[in-house]
Design a protein around this motif. Structure first.
Motif: not given
Length: 443
Positions: A68-72, A292-293, A346-349, A355-356
């Motif tokens: 949820x934090x954008x980490x792989x 990405x998933x 759990x915000x998709x944006x 991640x970016x």
């Protein structure tokens, strides 16, 4: 004697229940006693065993790449994508809230009749669109505007359809807002009745299978919500696709609600993914808020569909942040705090943006600049669309028949007569007539 018989019967019953309430015996999938003759070739077993899941003693897992934090996530493999491609995905996702905000408010102001937002489901829609090829056929439900944005439909075209003005080339003002269509972009026009697109998609995929020029090159994707999966067309469509074959991705957006009915009251089984194996479909459940998933899952689903000339089922688990439509007040059946919590947790944006940023592909300045540009472009398209007239009146009679049948000719002539009699003199008709291109004089 009678009591002893009862005790023996109870003991036997408990033993029997224990034999089929335990986990699946090892020999259930082995051919120790041979196989059932016929097409099924099911292994024969002596164990009385019932099951209620496609995976014994567990639920279907959900595929995820980013937390949820954008980490792989540890052990996850990133799909192949470069900086420009990843930025384009995110910018397309950002565009959807800008469009939703303007068009939702337009309906509230009475400028359009109806609207449905994509709030909370941007990752599912855009992530899947990015995994497709431009010539792949799309059959949507009504939250797939992001697919058209990704394919370059253009803001003027989006606004034209919602306003039903003279630039609406797809539906020519005859459809409700958000019922998009584009022949050039292989996006089949959306219909209001729920789930009708599912068996239609099976037919489109079968056509691709039979077309030597497109076989092995393109696939069909069919979007629908988990509520639509309660319709008979869902089962008819999956049955058709599994038997007839053809490259097809069934993409279920499980956003938790069928209008006001929560998913917990829609089905007792393990979601929609549990139904795929029953129709012999390769199936995956994916985190619908992880762009990405979704991208990776649909990319692989597309490969399997095309190479195997068959249907694949993808269930994207998400949450509908917005109301079902402008005709709905979701706070009548769910707490406002629940929605706010989903936005934060759990915000998709937020997930993709982080991640970016971690890759050095996005900055806070980029965020401000892009948001401002998109907001300006959307508002400009809105101002243009609301000033344009509706399509010409003769579109009432076009596009269905090559040659008008007698009954439509009669209706057209009657409309001409009434316009000639009242169109210039009676104020209600005169003012209404002026809303159309050529003021109806093309008749």
């Amino acid at each position: 004697m009678q009591r002893a018989t009862i005790r023996i019967a109870r003991t036997a019953s408990r033993t029997l229940r224990a034999s089929y309430q335990t986990s699946a015996p090892e020999n259930l999938t082995q051919s120790r006693h041979g196989n059932l003759p016929g097409s099924s070739q099911s292994p024969i077993t002596t164990q009385l065993h019932f099951f209620n899941s496609v995976l014994e003693e567990t639920r279907i897992p959900t595929f995820r790449v980013l937390d949820s934090g954008g980490k792989v996530i540890e052990g996850a493999h990133l799909p192949e994508l470069d900086r420009d491609f990843a930025r384009r995905i995110y910018e397309t996702m950002l565009m959807l809230p800008s469009l939703d905000n303007v068009l939702y408010n337009s309906q509230r102001q009475g400028k359009i009749s109806f609207y449905m937002t994509s709030y909370g489901e941007e990752a599912s829609v855009v992530g899947s669109a990015a995994a497709l090829e431009p010539e792949d056929e799309v059959l949507g439900q009504y939250r797939e505007m992001g697919v058209l944005v990704w394919r370059g439909f253009g803001l003027d075209n989006l606004m034209a359809q919602c306003f039903g003005n003279e630039l609406d080339e797809a539906t020519k003002g005859r459809q409700m807002p958000v019922h998009f269509g584009s022949t050039d972009l292989h996006f089949h026009t959306i219909s209001s009745p729920l789930a009708t697109q599912i068996p239609q998609a099976a037919g489109v995929a079968y056509a691709l299978k039979r077309d030597p020029n497109r076989r092995g090159k393109n696939c069909t994707i069919c979007y629908f919500g988990e509520g639509a999966a309660s319709e008979g067309d869902f089962h008819a469509g999956l049955s058709m696709a599994s038997v007839l074959g053809g490259p097809l991705i069934f993409f279920c957006r499980n956003n938790g609600f069928a209008i006001s009915t929560p998913s917990s009251e829609q089905y007792a089984g393990d979601g929609i993914a549990a139904r795929g194996p029953g129709y012999g479909l390769d199936t995956i459940r994916v985190d619908g808020n992880d762009t990405l998933a979704v991208y990776a899952a649909v990319k692989e689903a597309r490969r399997r569909a095309i190479e195997g000339n068959k249907a694949v089922l993808v269930e994207a688990m998400s949450y509908r942040v917005g109301h079902h439509s402008t005709s709905d007040d979701s706070f009548a059946y769910r707490a406002k705090q629940e929605v706010e919590d989903w936005k934060k947790i759990d915000n998709p944006h937020h997930r993709l943006r982080k991640f970016l940023e971690s890759k050095g592909w996005w900055t806070a300045e980029d965020e401000d600049v892009v948001r401002a540009q998109q907001k300006k472009a959307v508002f400009a398209a809105f101002q243009k669309a609301e000033k344009l007239k509706k399509p010409a009146l003769d579109n009432l009679f076009n596009d269905v028949y090559d040659k008008l049948p007698w009954n439509l000719i009669e209706q057209k002539n009657e409309l001409k007569r009434l316009l000639a009699k009242y169109g210039d003199d009676w104020e209600p008709w005169k003012s209404e007539r002026e809303k159309f291109k050529d003021s109806g004089r093309n008749l």
